[in-house]
Each structure stands twice: as structure tokens, then as C-alpha cells.
Motif scaffolding. Structure first.
Motif, PDB file in Angstrom:
ATOM      1  N   CYS A   1      -9.055   1.789 -42.087  1.00 53.16           N
ATOM      2  CA  CYS A   1      -7.431   2.029 -42.661  1.00 53.16           C
ATOM      3  C   CYS A   1      -7.575   2.545 -44.105  1.00 53.16           C
ATOM      4  O   CYS A   1      -6.388   2.915 -44.396  1.00 53.16           O
ATOM      5  CB  CYS A   1      -6.695   1.052 -42.359  1.00 53.16           C
ATOM      6  SG  CYS A   1      -6.786   0.193 -40.613  1.00 53.16           S
ATOM      7  N   GLU A   2      -8.512   2.097 -44.809  1.00 51.57           N
ATOM      8  CA  GLU A   2      -8.723   2.543 -46.402  1.00 51.57           C
ATOM      9  C   GLU A   2      -7.473   2.047 -47.110  1.00 51.57           C
ATOM     10  O   GLU A   2      -6.766   2.536 -47.606  1.00 51.57           O
ATOM     11  CB  GLU A   2      -8.793   4.081 -46.595  1.00 51.57           C
ATOM     12  CG  GLU A   2      -9.742   5.003 -45.892  1.00 51.57           C
ATOM     13  CD  GLU A   2      -9.767   6.264 -46.410  1.00 51.57           C
ATOM     14  OE1 GLU A   2      -8.691   6.804 -46.752  1.00 51.57           O
ATOM     15  OE2 GLU A   2     -10.646   7.058 -46.094  1.00 51.57           O
ATOM     16  N   CYS A   3      -7.586   0.704 -46.780  1.00 52.35           N
ATOM     17  CA  CYS A   3      -6.592  -0.249 -47.740  1.00 52.35           C
ATOM     18  C   CYS A   3      -7.272  -1.320 -48.100  1.00 52.35           C
ATOM     19  O   CYS A   3      -8.264  -1.936 -47.756  1.00 52.35           O
ATOM     20  CB  CYS A   3      -5.413  -0.386 -46.788  1.00 52.35           C
ATOM     21  SG  CYS A   3      -5.706  -1.537 -45.499  1.00 52.35           S
ATOM     22  N   VAL A   4      -6.589  -2.012 -49.129  1.00 51.70           N
ATOM     23  CA  VAL A   4      -7.036  -3.422 -49.710  1.00 51.70           C
ATOM     24  C   VAL A   4      -6.085  -4.298 -49.424  1.00 51.70           C
ATOM     25  O   VAL A   4      -5.059  -4.318 -49.613  1.00 51.70           O
ATOM     26  CB  VAL A   4      -7.432  -3.281 -51.152  1.00 51.70           C
ATOM     27  CG1 VAL A   4      -7.800  -4.678 -51.813  1.00 51.70           C
ATOM     28  CG2 VAL A   4      -8.142  -2.272 -51.609  1.00 51.70           C
ATOM     29  N   VAL A   5      -6.835  -5.617 -48.561  1.00 48.44           N
ATOM     30  CA  VAL A   5      -5.905  -6.954 -48.522  1.00 48.44           C
ATOM     31  C   VAL A   5      -6.311  -7.870 -49.477  1.00 48.44           C
ATOM     32  O   VAL A   5      -7.441  -7.987 -49.627  1.00 48.44           O
ATOM     33  CB  VAL A   5      -6.338  -7.271 -46.960  1.00 48.44           C
ATOM     34  CG1 VAL A   5      -5.229  -8.094 -46.538  1.00 48.44           C
ATOM     35  CG2 VAL A   5      -5.901  -5.961 -46.079  1.00 48.44           C
TER      36      VAL A   5
END
Length: 203
Positions: free
Chosen positions: A90-94
């Protein structure tokens, strides 16, 4: 009291903005036409995408590789090198592990992998096969209550041994400290201060 007749001057309202109702009605109709067209286009895109049912992960989720490590984070760093857990799908940082697990188990991530949130219904044969696999896995190291008791006993013995070693180390450190203090202090001064009685009477 005499009243003077003053000429009543009208208020100049020319600075107020004048709205052309017809023009705005035409704009609203145009906007509605465009929205209707976009809705009809999205409906006529074709049949809905058929997604695969959910499958269990065949890899281990890495939550602890960067645990306890220091990292310099800059605002211009790529997403994969920023603070937190990076999802390459998803190309995101959590920001934390709990939210990362929620994300990779969630609808958005599963859709990106091409899966729906529905689970495939298993047949009776598949369930039987799964039981067989689990039985085979369990047979070599068959685990009984006796094994459990032995393991608990062994752990208790190891814990007692560790405690005993700790106590011995503490005693040795105390002895070393007392020996150092006795060697550092002059015997006459120690007697004057009343420390002479600390020495053991055993020889």
C-alpha cells in the motif's frame, strides 16, 4: 420649533454585489448534468471485479527486527526508511505494531493483494486432510502431562540454582568490600572509632 424641509437623499447601494439568478441556475443544471454523466459512466464500466477469497499468510510478519535499534529519521527520507512499519503493498507507514497488524489484516490491504474479505468455504475432505497433516506433525514429539511436569520441575530447579548462584555472588562481594575497607583503614584509627569489633574472632 421650526422644521426645515431637507431634501431626502437616497442611500447609494451600488457597491453591493448583484446576483444574476438565471446564470446561477444554469450553472447548477450544468453541474447536475456532469454528475449524472459521471455516475452513468462508473455504472457502465462492466461487471464488478471478482476477487480471490482470503488465504492465510505463508510468511512470518517481521515486527521485531528493528526493535531496540536507533535510527535517524529525516522528513525527506523515503517512506521505507521513516519511523514505523512500512507496507510495500500500500506504500504507507504505520506508527506501531498493533496498527500495522490491523492494516495488513484489513480490507484496503487485502484488496491491494487482490483478495476479498470472504473466506473460502472448506469441504469435508479438506478438513479431514488438514486434521491428518496436524496429526502427523504432532506424532514425533507426542506431548504428555508427564513431559509437562518434568519440564516444570526442571525449570524450577534451574531457577533455584540461579538464585543460589546470585546469593553466593552477593556474599563474595560483601566479603571483598569488608576486606578492602579493613585494608584501607589504619588499625589504630579503626579502634579509636570503635570499628575494631567488626573483625571476626575466628582464626
Amino acid at each position: 420649533m421650526a422644521h426645515t424641509n431637507k431634501e431626502v437623499v437616497g442611500v447609494d447601494n451600488t457597491f453591493r454585489r448583484k446576483f444574476d439568478r438565471e446564470e446561477y441556475l444554469e450553472r447548477a443544471r450544468e453541474r447536475e448534468r456532469k454528475e449524472e454523466e459521471s455516475r452513468s459512466k462508473s455504472k457502465s464500466k462492466g461487471p464488478p471485479v471478482q476477487r480471490k477469497p482470503l488465504k492465510h499468510r505463508d510468511y512470518e510478519v517481521d515486527l521485531e527486527s528493528r526493535l531496540g535499534k536507533t535510527q535517524v529519521v529525516t522528513p525527506v527520507a523515503p517512506l521505507s526508511q521513516q519511523a514505523g512499519y512500512y507496507c510495500s503493498v500500500c506504500e504507507c507507514v504505520v506508527k506501531d505494531s498493533a496498527n500495522f497488524l490491523d492494516h495488513i489484516n484489513g480490507k484496503k490491504h487485502q484488496r491491494a493483494l487482490g483478495m476479498s474479505m470472504r473466506v473460502e468455504r472448506a469441504s469435508v475432505d479438506q478438513v479431514k486432510q488438514r486434521f491428518e497433516v496436524l496429526k502427523k506433525r504432532r506424532v514425533p514429539g507426542s506431548f504428555t502431562e508427564q513431559d509437562l511436569d518434568e519440564r516444570i520441575l526442571k525449570q524450577q530447579q534451574e531457577e533455584e540454582e540461579r538464585k543460589r548462584q546470585r546469593r553466593e555472588k552477593k556474599k563474595e562481594k560483601k566479603k571483598e568490600k569488608l576486606a578492602e575497607e579493613e585494608t584501607e583503614m589504619d588499625p589504630d584509627v579503626a579502634e579509636m572509632m570503635g570499628f575494631g569489633g567488626f573483625r571476626s574472632s575466628k582464626k
